[in-house]
Write an enzyme that holds these catalytic residues in place. Structure first.
Site, short mmCIF file in Angstrom:
data_model
loop_
_atom_site.label_atom_id
_atom_site.label_comp_id
_atom_site.label_asym_id
_atom_site.label_seq_id
_atom_site.Cartn_x
_atom_site.Cartn_y
_atom_site.Cartn_z
N MET A 151 -18.56 -3.67 -22.36
CA MET A 151 -20.15 -3.67 -22.27
C MET A 151 -20.60 -2.15 -22.49
SD MET A 151 -20.79 -5.71 -18.86
CE MET A 151 -22.65 -5.74 -19.00
N HIS A 152 -22.01 -2.15 -22.68
CA HIS A 152 -22.75 -1.04 -22.97
C HIS A 152 -22.28 -0.18 -24.22
CE1 HIS A 152 -23.33 -1.98 -18.73
NE2 HIS A 152 -22.16 -1.59 -18.31
N ASP A 210 -17.69 -8.54 -21.00
CA ASP A 210 -16.20 -8.85 -20.51
C ASP A 210 -16.25 -9.25 -19.27
OD1 ASP A 210 -16.96 -6.39 -19.75
OD2 ASP A 210 -15.21 -5.30 -20.48
#
Lengths: 508, 510
Positions: A79-80, A238
């Site tokens: 992520m991110h 995820d």
């Protein structure tokens, strides 16, 4: 046949599964993590793509002649992270990852500009330096030339989806982690983007996790041998995919994932059931509902860091075993609580519950009698203490946790699972197939192409749990050491912050 | 004529032969391990020392090719033996020696703190209380090994035991007596009846003869003369505790002169006329001019021990390379650490891996590595280990300076650690004192040989030591680095203050 691919921090993992959830093929391909400065974490999207192509080729070679039965695929992704794409569709600079903490100042800046209240109302999350928004602002302030070239900003797996299909889209489970996305209403928050000083045009269209993005491009089909009619489904973050693959999709369930980072995740059907102070992340689930999430940043990473720096000899002499199995075996020779040696796993700052990028890792109560084996056990325990910290925050929000499912690399070790069961003081379930987010992504691919009715249906058919692990008498001992662990944090975080500031001051 | 000095250390014994001008002839070293059967225990049966003494003397003599009749005398220094060895009437050891590192006398230390006014014990002895001191260890034996206590004729320090075996004469010296603390009157230079009574240690069990370090105790017996290859009757000189002897070997005779003796542990010390006593440091008579000069020192429990622990636990690769190439594992670890900036990018270590002696006197204190990030490599931690020893040296120096003592801007440094120029440079940059290394690294054994010279009259006066020694080029403080270290040092001091109360709670799990 379904393909699920997880674009992780250490590498890409691919699984091919049958409708019943049987693993037909799996493969892992690693890539490099770059840490050019303390707190910086980068990877090169081109290297991801290379690894994906390689993994796909391996899959079609291995599955041949059944490879053409692959009808649908989906990605799960770390992520991110931010991939900056130019108008030509080229990557402008290495991706700045979820665990990169350089954007400390930008995080504060966004909080000041937008205001905590507005953030909690409009995007339901406070931006951490790990989140996408501060990273983009960091680029704008520190690499203006690069920023001026930006056409679109993609999350890691969306870049791969783009390479597979040519379509620039994201989906809501991943968009949730930008701190620019209204999680409750599932759309970009123009207000927050604008107030943060960012550009709304940079953000792609958002679809649902199970929506089909398109077919794979002819070029990819030719390069990999995948059936050109295979569809690519949007996939998910995820954590959402991991929970899906573990069958944790409804209220009352809980997931602990021990990968590079450690995650405690609890699904909810009620968008109002979240931490009012924003200490927990509140994200979209693949079901279209939501989940609350707590994160400890250096779980498996702590062990990996230790292995990479202190276990050269073991790596060199180890022929037949998984190196981590070998290290855990060493740890098994040491009694619970590591004869007093204590590890605080803040090697990269911490999210839950401290939300502090400046704190650092610490070994304490070291005596000259402690050996490498003690250090390894103390790391396994320290990570479990930090997971307990996460669980405690959730318990405070009246999220009941009596039983957790554990997934991720950490779930492979029975020994570590027992430590976690003892320290968290809960029953632990594991899965028959522990293939993580890649497996969840494959289920999403199945829902996307209509093989399953919905996510719940997919979970019912394909996810199987194995025997439970229960706390032992060590739980009591750990209850005491956990308290000391917390006391150490309270007493030392100021020191870590000071040391961090001195280090930053003298660094050129 | 030739002079022999032997230092019985914690982890090994070293003998050296020099001529009467201090010129090195030969040496020999024998390593051994401390017995640590239980947490915080550290003991030794004296036969280990005796055998190492005989072996090193024999080898050293063989290597030297000198004739036995040309040896004027031999003197010994020893590790601080804590309780000393309890021996029975026949001088047979009853129990192992609880050496300085041993920390078991916790209860006894607490008892003294609660029952004996600090002014009283410090006023008489010039020292305070800690489980480091021999008198607390004697009290432990009294309580936990009553039979041993009953049968104890005398507590004999390690080197005095060796001298006894070699000569049949039982005696001690002023530095060894003073280091027992608690029962030694630092002004009268003898056992304090009052303190003996308060602490319940009968004077009869303490060494009965206290001699000057340069006094001849006796003559070498035939049995050992033959075993070593020396002449029967060779004079054996009393010697002293290794720290002040090393201090002497570095040439310290005047106020302001100070030496860091950095081996397994660290002793930093200086001499004065008795004005600058503090309960945070250890003080006892010096090994020359013992009637008017007091040696005051601070000691960190770890120093070289840290590097050794690190090498053994995390440097197995370097150890292997050492075997193949002969390049020391420490040198290899240092090569890596040289790339790390001062302050180790924010990694700070508290070196209390064995509890700590001065100035914090805390047996529960433990090692702590703080400020770790994924960015930090093994080399950061190794360098931070080296720095932690320097922080602890600075801590001791600052306590001494607090008594009004004036220290020369150059600190002399001897011991195993001084072999590493890299580490010595860290000591300079952290403490702000330039470091001056001796050009030969023989430390305490050289001091012993010098004392043997004084004892036998081969050398006429202590001041001659200044002619014996040469220094290597001064290692100067780098002002920029010192500035950085000043900031980290503050965090180092604060760290202990913040976490000291948690250590005892964790000790239940150790």
């Amino acid at each position: 046949m379904l393909l699920g691919i997880d674009l992780g921090t250490t590498g890409v993992k691919l699984v091919a599964i049958s409708e019943e959830g049987n693993i037909l093929f799996k493969h892992f391909e690693s890539y490099k993590l770059y840490t050019p400065k303390s707190g910086w974490m980068e990877e090169k999207p081109e290297e991801w793509w290379k690894a994906i192509l390689k993994a796909l080729k391996m899959a079609t070679n291995a599955l041949d002649p059944n490879a053409k039965k692959i009808t649908s695929m989906a990605l799960s992704g770390q992520m991110h992270g931010s991939v900056f794409l130019s108008e030509k569709g080229e990557v402008i600079r290495p991706a700045i990852l979820w665990n990169d903490t350089r954007s400390f100042a930008q995080r504060k800046e966004i909080e000041n500009r937008v205001g905590k209240k507005v953030l909690l109302e409009k995007v339901q999350n406070l931006p951490l330096e790990g989140f996408t928004a501060p990273k983009i602002l960091w680029l704008k302030e520190n690499e203006p030339e690069n920023y001026s070239k930006v056409w679109k900003i993609l999350l890691p797996k969306d870049y791969i989806n783009y390479k597979l299909t040519g379509k620039v889209v994201t989906e809501y489970t991943d968009a949730s982690g930008t701190a620019l996305f209204n999680v409750v209403h599932r759309k970009w928050s123009e207000e927050v983007i604008e107030k943060a000083g960012l550009n709304f045009e940079h953000f792609p269209e958002v679809v649902g996790s199970t929506a089909i993005i398109g077919k794979i491009s002819k070029d990819v089909a030719r390069k990999t041998g995948i059936n050109p009619n295979c569809v690519v489904v949007a996939g998910g973050a995820d954590n959402a995919c991991g929970a899906t693959g573990a069958g944790v999709v409804k209220d009352g369930q809980a997931l602990v994932s021990v990968g590079s980072s450690g995650v405690v995740l609890i699904p909810t059907g009620d968008p109002n059931k979240r931490d009012p102070a924003g200490r927990l992340h509140f994200f979209n689930h693949t079901t279209g509902k939501w989940y609350n999430m707590a994160v400890t940043l250096s779980a498996g990473l702590s062990l990996r860091w230790f292995k990479d720096n202190f276990c050269q000899e073991e790596i060199k002499n180890n022929k037949n075993k998984d190196i981590y199995d070998l290290l855990v075996e060493k740890a098994e020779t040491v009694p619970a609580a590591s004869e007093g040696l204590l590890f605080l796993p803040y090697l990269n700052g911490e999210r839950t519950p401290h939300m502090n990028a400046k704190i650092r890792g610490l070994f304490t109560n070291i005596s000259i009698r402690h050996t490498k084996a003690h250090f390894i056990r103390s790391i396994l325990e320290g990570v479990a203490y930090s997971l307990r910290d996460c669980l405690e925050v959730m318990r405070k929000q009246e999220m009941r946790v009596e039983k957790v499912r554990i997934v991720g690399g950490g779930a492979k070790s029975k020994f570590w699972l027992q430590i976690m069961s003892d320290i968290l003081n809960v029953e632990i379930e594991t899965l028959k197939t522990n293939e993580g987010p890649a497996f969840g992504a494959a289920l999403i691919a199945g829902v996307g192409c209509g093989l399953y009715k919905n996510i719940s249906d997919a979970v019912k058919i394909a996810v199987k749990t194995s025997k439970s692990i229960f706390p032992t008498e060590n739980a009591q001992k750990y209850d005491q050491t956990y308290r000391l662990y917390k006391e150490f944090y309270e007493s030392t975080h100021v020191l870590m912050e000071k040391s961090f500031d001195i280090e930053t001051k003298w660094k050129h | 004529m030739y002079l022999i000095g032997t230092d019985i250390g914690t982890q090994g014994t070293k003998s050296v032969i020099v001529d009467e001008r201090g010129t090195f002839v030969s040496d020999s070293f024998q390593e051994y391990d401390v017995l640590t059967s239980k947490h915080s225990w550290a003991e030794q049966w004296p036969d280990v020392w005796l055998s190492a003494v005989v072996k090193t003397l024999k080898r050293c003599l063989e290597k030297s090719k000198i004739k036995a009749k040309d040896v004027a005398g031999i003197a010994f220094s020893g590790l601080y033996g804590g309780s000393g060895i309890p021996v029975d009437k026949n001088k047979v050891p009853l129990y192992p020696c609880l050496i300085w590192m041993d920390r078991r006398a916790r209860e006894e230390t607490r008892w003294v703190k609660n029952n004996v006014p600090k002014d009283k014990i410090f006023g008489i002895t010039g020292n305070y209380v800690d489980s480091y001191y021999g008198f607390t260890k004697m009290m432990w034996i009294k309580k936990h090994e009553p039979k041993v206590w009953e049968s104890t004729y005398e507590f004999v320090t390690p080197k005095d035991y060796i001298v006894y075996k070699l000569t049949d004469e039982l005696a001690t010296d002023y530095s060894s007596a003073g280091n027992i603390g608690g029962v030694f009157d630092i002004r009268k230079r003898t056992w304090s009846n009052e303190m003996c009574e308060i602490l319940g240690i009968p004077k009869e069990k303490l060494p009965k003869r206290i001699m000057k370090s340069t006094d001849v105790v006796g003559k070498l017996r035939k049995e050992y003369a033959d075993a070593i290859g020396l002449l029967e009757g060779t004079p054996v000189i009393s010697g002293g505790i290794d720290a002040p002897v090393a201090q002497l070997s570095a040439g310290v005779l005047n106020e302001g002169e100070h030496v860091a003796m950095a081996g397994t542990s660290m002793c930093w010390g200086t001499v004065h006329d008795g004005k600058y006593l503090t309960p945070s440091l250890v003080s006892f008579p010096y090994v020359v001019h013992e009637d008017k000069m007091i040696y005051t020192f601070g000691g960190s429990a770890t120093s070289g021990a840290l590097a050794r622990w690190f090498r053994d636990e995390f440097g197995s690769y370097e150890k292997e390379v050492e075997k193949k190439t002969g390049i020391s594992a420490y040198t290899l670890l240092e090569t890596e650490a040289k790339m790390i900036p001062p302050g180790s990018d924010g990694v700070i270590i508290l070196p209390y891996f064995m509890g700590e002696r001065s100035p914090i006197w805390d047996p529960d204190a433990k090692g702590t590595i703080l400020g770790l990030s994924l960015y930090h490599k093994r080399a950061h931690i190794y360098k931070a280990m080296l720095e932690s020893a320097a922080y602890s040296l600075r801590h001791n120096m600052e306590v001494a300076i607090g008594t009004g003592m004036k220290l020369n801007p150059d600190c002399w440094i001897v011991g195993g650690v001084a072999r590493s120029e890299f580490w010595v440079k860290i000591f300079a940059d952290v403490t702000g004192f330039n470091m001056k290394r001796l050009s030969k690294d023989v430390e305490a054994p050289l001091g012993d040989a010098f004392i043997a010279g004084l004892g036998t009259g081969v050398i006429d006066k202590p001041e001659r030591i200044k002619e014996w020694i040469e220094f290597r080029p001064l290692i100067r403080v780098d002002k920029e680095n010192h500035k950085i270290y000043n900031e980290y040092y503050k965090v180092y001091l604060e760290a202990y203050q913040r976490i000291k109360n948690i250590f005892p709670k964790l000790s239940a799990f150790s």
